[in-house]
Design an enzyme around this catalytic site. Structure first.
Site, PDB file in Angstrom:
ATOM      1  N   GLY A 154       4.971 -12.901  -7.021  1.00 13.60           N
ATOM      2  CA  GLY A 154       3.761 -13.652  -6.669  1.00 13.60           C
ATOM      3  C   GLY A 154       2.791 -13.608  -7.837  1.00 13.60           C
ATOM      4  N   ARG A 155       1.506 -13.693  -7.520  1.00 10.65           N
ATOM      5  CA  ARG A 155       0.501 -13.699  -8.591  1.00 10.65           C
ATOM      6  C   ARG A 155       0.584 -12.436  -9.438  1.00 10.65           C
ATOM      7  NH1 ARG A 155      -2.429 -15.050  -3.966  1.00 10.65           N
ATOM      8  NH2 ARG A 155      -3.437 -17.092  -3.953  1.00 10.65           N
ATOM      9  N   ARG A 233       1.941  -1.967  -1.606  1.00 11.26           N
ATOM     10  CA  ARG A 233       1.528  -1.202  -0.442  1.00 11.26           C
ATOM     11  C   ARG A 233       2.503  -0.040  -0.306  1.00 11.26           C
ATOM     12  NH1 ARG A 233      -2.725  -3.184  -0.557  1.00 11.26           N
ATOM     13  NH2 ARG A 233      -3.798  -4.428   0.993  1.00 11.26           N
ATOM     14  N   ASP A 257       0.575   3.938  -6.984  1.00 11.78           N
ATOM     15  CA  ASP A 257      -0.851   3.710  -6.687  1.00 11.78           C
ATOM     16  C   ASP A 257      -1.089   3.706  -5.183  1.00 11.78           C
ATOM     17  OD1 ASP A 257      -3.568   3.058  -7.467  1.00 11.78           O
ATOM     18  OD2 ASP A 257      -3.187   1.025  -6.740  1.00 11.78           O
ATOM     19  N   GLU A 262      -2.558   7.111   3.244  1.00 14.62           N
ATOM     20  CA  GLU A 262      -3.695   7.237   2.313  1.00 14.62           C
ATOM     21  C   GLU A 262      -4.957   7.596   3.083  1.00 14.62           C
ATOM     22  OE1 GLU A 262      -4.010   3.516   0.217  1.00 14.62           O
ATOM     23  OE2 GLU A 262      -1.900   3.536  -0.339  1.00 14.62           O
ATOM     24  N   HIS A 280      -4.941   4.603  -5.049  1.00 12.73           N
ATOM     25  CA  HIS A 280      -5.035   3.185  -4.662  1.00 12.73           C
ATOM     26  C   HIS A 280      -6.191   2.531  -5.436  1.00 12.73           C
ATOM     27  CE1 HIS A 280      -4.340   0.048  -1.260  1.00 12.73           C
ATOM     28  NE2 HIS A 280      -4.759  -0.545  -2.372  1.00 12.73           N
TER      29      HIS A 280
HETATM   30  C1  8YV Z   1      -8.108  -2.724  -2.962  1.00  4.37           C
HETATM   31  C2  8YV Z   1      -5.950  -3.894  -2.227  1.00  4.37           C
HETATM   32  O1  8YV Z   1      -7.956  -1.443  -3.487  1.00  4.37           O
HETATM   33  O2  8YV Z   1      -6.262  -6.120  -2.815  1.00  4.37           O
HETATM   34  C3  8YV Z   1      -5.739  -5.335  -2.054  1.00  4.37           C
HETATM   35  O3  8YV Z   1      -5.002  -5.709  -1.130  1.00  4.37           O
HETATM   36  O4  8YV Z   1      -5.369  -3.105  -1.580  1.00  4.37           O
HETATM   37  C4  8YV Z   1      -6.866  -3.420  -3.286  1.00  4.37           C
HETATM   38  O5  8YV Z   1      -7.219  -4.360  -4.219  1.00  4.37           O
HETATM   39  C5  8YV Z   1      -8.630  -2.618  -1.615  1.00  4.37           C
HETATM   40  O6  8YV Z   1      -8.552  -3.750  -0.849  1.00  4.37           O
HETATM   41  C6  8YV Z   1     -10.070  -2.148  -1.694  1.00  4.37           C
HETATM   42  O7  8YV Z   1     -10.338  -1.468  -0.616  1.00  4.37           O
END
Ligand code: 8YV
Length: 314
Positions: A154-155, A233, A257, A262, A280
């Site tokens: 994807g992106r 994820r 990450d 988490e 993360h």
């Molecule tokens: C962020 C993420 O750390 O974009 C996402 O889906 O998991 C991350 O960019 C998160 O959403 C920030 O809380």
């Protein structure tokens, strides 16, 4: 009675976002509430928006408790923790923050790959602890020129591949569909991709369809010289299988990450000498978080102004 719309925030945003949000809305901070159920019950009929974070999402149970809910705005691109089926059925709009975080997440994937392959954290300790004065550090693994499997084109996957091309890497990828617009080799079988790659970089969206897709068979196929990077994820990787593979050196190492639980990650991860761990934080630069917060705020503002949403998911 105030005319400001009421927003339920599930998790904290940076101060600059809070200043703007609190000026425009009545903000209910769920993460600060001593009694979360009580906070929700007290405002259930007036909360019109949820502002959440990628990893926190919004469950159907929560949305069901808010009959006036119109929109869920997510600070993050991944909407796997938001019950999209419930939102769709109930006409609740959903927005996310695509594109603005792509470069940072791809940078982190490359950073983790270099950190694991070149053992950058271990080398740092080697210098600080004075071990350098007693001899040379053991040799490490090259990244340039290797074959890399990108899991999810994807992106973020495409941005990772673009960076790897500058390292003269051969790039292959797994996805549900071939990307005819990209020059990389499509491998529709993940085990096959792992067998043919020296490094695997996971950039898939989370959710049921990708749950534990990187399993013991994939790790076996990646093999003892292989490195796994996950910036997607935690759910996309079978973490039990990964822990066993790292402990038994079925694979060489991992850069992670994201995790199953988490921030209370499995203690076994913390003692591994062949894993580099991040909280993360792939999108966690000031620049990107400013852009993400602005998108959340702009989407909410567009919704309440009755104009087209900027980055709608639903
Ligand atoms: C962020 C993420 O750390 O974009 C996402 O889906 O998991 C991350 O960019 C998160 O959403 C920030 O809380």
């Amino acid at each position: 009675m105030s005319t400001k719309p009421e927003v339920l925030m599930i998790g904290a945003y940076p101060t600059w976002d809070m200043v703007d949000l609190e000026a425009r809305y009545i903000v209910h901070k769920l993460w600060e509430a001593a009694d979360r159920d009580r906070l929700i019950e007290a405002h259930r009929s007036t909360i019109r928006a949820i502002a959440t974070r990628g990893e926190l999402g919004a469950s159907a149970d929560l949305m069901k408790r808010l009959p006036a809910l119109e929109i869920v705005s997510c600070y993050g691109v991944g909407t796997d923790a938001i019950d999209l089926a419930h939102a769709r059925t109930n006409g609740i709009r959903v927005t996310n923050t695509p594109d603005v975080l792509t470069a940072d997440v791809a940078d982190m994937a490359i950073g983790l790959l270099l950190a694991v392959a070149r053992k950058i954290p271990q080398a740092d300790s080697f210098v600080r602890e004075g071990r350098w004065t007693k001899g040379n550090m053991p040799l490490v693994t090259r990244v340039t020129g290797k074959t890399v499997g990108v899991v999810g084109m994807g992106r973020v996957g495409a941005a990772v591949a673009k960076r790897l091309a500058a390292f003269d890497c051969e790039i292959r990828y797994f996805d549900v569909v071939r990307r005819a617009d990209l020059p990389y080799a499509f491998v529709p079988n993940l085990v096959e991709l792992a067998r043919r790659a020296e490094f695997l970089i996971v950039t898939l969206a989370g959710g049921e369809s990708t749950k534990a897709i990187v399993n013991a068979s994939v790790l076996d196929a990646l093999g003892p010289d292989g490195i796994l990077i996950n910036v997607s994820r935690g759910s996309t990787v079978d973490e039990t299988a990964l822990l066993s593979a790292l402990e038994a050196k079925v694979i060489k190492g991992a850069g992670l990450d994201v995790f199953w639980n988490e921030p209370n990650i499995d203690e076994r991860l913390k003692v591994l000498d062949n894993a580099v761990l991040q909280p993360h934080h792939a999108s966690g630069t000031t620049e990107t978080r400013c852009a993400m917060g602005k998108l959340v705020r702009d989407n909410l503002a567009a919704h309440f102004a009755g104009v087209t949403l900027i980055t709608p998911v639903l």
